[in-house]
Design a protein around this motif. Structure first.
Motif, PDB file in Angstrom:
ATOM      1  N   GLU A   1      -5.179  -3.391 -14.225  1.00 11.32           N
ATOM      2  CA  GLU A   1      -4.505  -2.738 -15.238  1.00 11.32           C
ATOM      3  C   GLU A   1      -4.059  -3.841 -16.236  1.00 11.32           C
TER       4      GLU A   1
ATOM      5  N   ILE B   1      -2.943  -6.853 -14.063  1.00  9.36           N
ATOM      6  CA  ILE B   1      -2.498  -6.480 -12.609  1.00  9.36           C
ATOM      7  C   ILE B   1      -3.607  -6.239 -11.819  1.00  9.36           C
TER       8      ILE B   1
ATOM      9  N   ASP C   1      -2.003  -0.752  -9.547  1.00  6.51           N
ATOM     10  CA  ASP C   1      -1.102  -0.071  -8.736  1.00  6.51           C
ATOM     11  C   ASP C   1      -1.277   1.461  -9.131  1.00  6.51           C
TER      12      ASP C   1
ATOM     13  N   SER D   1      -8.432   5.612  -8.153  1.00  6.43           N
ATOM     14  CA  SER D   1      -9.127   4.217  -8.055  1.00  6.43           C
ATOM     15  C   SER D   1     -10.611   4.551  -7.804  1.00  6.43           C
TER      16      SER D   1
END
Length: 379
Positions: A261, A283, A287, A293
């Protein structure tokens, strides 16, 4: 190639685009990371004016890179101009190499595979890929079609739509259309896209020329700004979304990395946020839920195949904050490639090191070239 033969790689970097300096950073990182027990490297630098200069053969160790004049100065007028006309021997040497499998390397232009590290126009837009194809050269990365589609956001969106990939609302038009039917275009954008919206040149890397329009006056100004950089403009619907990115690697059976991200320092992910101020956070892994995903990785592979991708690409997505819906934004067929860029970092987190990534890309390039030799062109 015989046993013990080192693969000779021609690194092509620099170029005429506005991302010339980014290309230099990428090339320096790649030069330092190659395994010199496996490879010999020849740097080919393209000046901002489009002139080609060849560097010394690098075969001993990456320490030699420190001595390399990385952005060569203009040649001494009293010297022979060979270093400034390296395009011809590169093309001739590579072509002869491809036609005489197993032959020994000849002059500096005789290399086994080309690794273009060129970002933006004249580098990742299909033009130099066409040059390599005409010379029958193995080269790393996307081919002519995928490169050109990857650069032309309007063509890219059309192919994504044909593949059934979800996208935010958009319109695109040319300068000719804009000059001829401006009011109709503005009405169509306001009815179908609304405000705020993002206005972009269709063919340009690093988000140069992008503006956010909140009303008709800003929309007109944004279109005029985008037309400074291309003859074709895209207007996209704004979505309040997270920016998710996935790296893809392969040819006919590509695989996707973990998702990452981008949390931008700016209102949108522009050139400054990418390369200059260092405030954007990457990131990795993102998350997000496991199901999300898996979905975004599957969509990344579909996007890669939709444009007939080969070698590598980075696929960028919007994940709408309100409901988690995913939308393909774009693919980048020559993503940033220093060890600290998103693409290599995504693979590092997936278990593939930077050096392994280089090895794999070389293998994929050679394999694709070998397959293309099976094609009967009627010659």
């Amino acid at each position: 190639m015989g046993t013990g033969h080192k693969i000779r790689v021609g690194l092509v970097y620099g170029g005429r685009s506005g991302e010339h300096e980014v290309s230099l950073q990428t090339a320096l990182a790649v030069l330092k990371a190659f395994d010199y027990d496996k490879y010999e490297l020849i740097p080919f630098y393209i000046t901002k004016e489009g002139r080609w200069r060849s560097g010394p053969l690098l075969e001993a160790s990456p320490a030699a890179v420190a001595e390399l004049q990385f952005e060569p100065r203009a040649a001494d007028p009293e010297e022979a101009p060979a270093s400034d006309s390296s395009l011809l021997p590169l093309m001739q040497g590579m072509s002869e190499r491809a036609l005489a499998a197993g032959g020994e390397s000849g002059g500096i232009g005789s290399v086994d595979v080309v690794f273009p590290l060129l970002h933006g126009t004249f580098g990742e837009d299909g033009t130099i890929q066409g040059l390599f194809e005409m010379a029958n050269l193995p080269y790393v990365g996307a081919g002519v079609l995928a490169s050109s589609v990857g650069m032309d956001k309007a063509a890219m969106k059309t192919m994504f739509a044909a593949a059934g990939l979800p996208q935010v609302g958009y319109r695109f038009f040319t300068r000719f259309n804009w000059n001829k039917e401006r009011e109709a275009i503005l009405d169509g954008i306001e009815e179908g896209i609304g405000y705020p919206s993002f206005v972009k040149p269709a063919n340009l890397g690093s988000s140069v020329g992008i503006s956010k329009a909140r009303n008709r006056e800003e929309l007109i100004a944004a279109v005029e700004e985008a037309l400074r950089y291309d003859r074709k403009v895209i207007v996209e619907q704004f979505v309040d979304a997270r920016e998710i990115e996935v790296a893809v690697l392969g040819n006919d059976e590509p695989r996707a990395s973990v998702a990452g991200e981008i949390v931008s320092s700016n209102e949108f992910y522009d050139y400054k946020a990418k390369y200059i101020d260092g405030k954007s956070a990457m990131i990795i892994p993102a998350d997000i839920a496991e199901e999300t995903s898996l979905s975004v990785r599957e969509m990344a592979v579909r996007a890669f195949l939709a444009i007939d991708g080969t070698g590598l690409c980075r696929a960028d997505f919007f994940m709408r904050r309100s409901d988690g819906a995913l939308f393909i934004n774009e693919v980048n067929t020559m993503p940033g490639f220093t060890p600290f860029s998103m693409y290599p970092l995504l693979w590092q987190e997936t278990g593939v090191s930077y050096r392994e990534l280089l090895d794999t890309l070389i293998e994929l390039a050679i394999a694709r070239h070998a397959e293309k030799q099976l094609i009967d062109y009627g010659g």
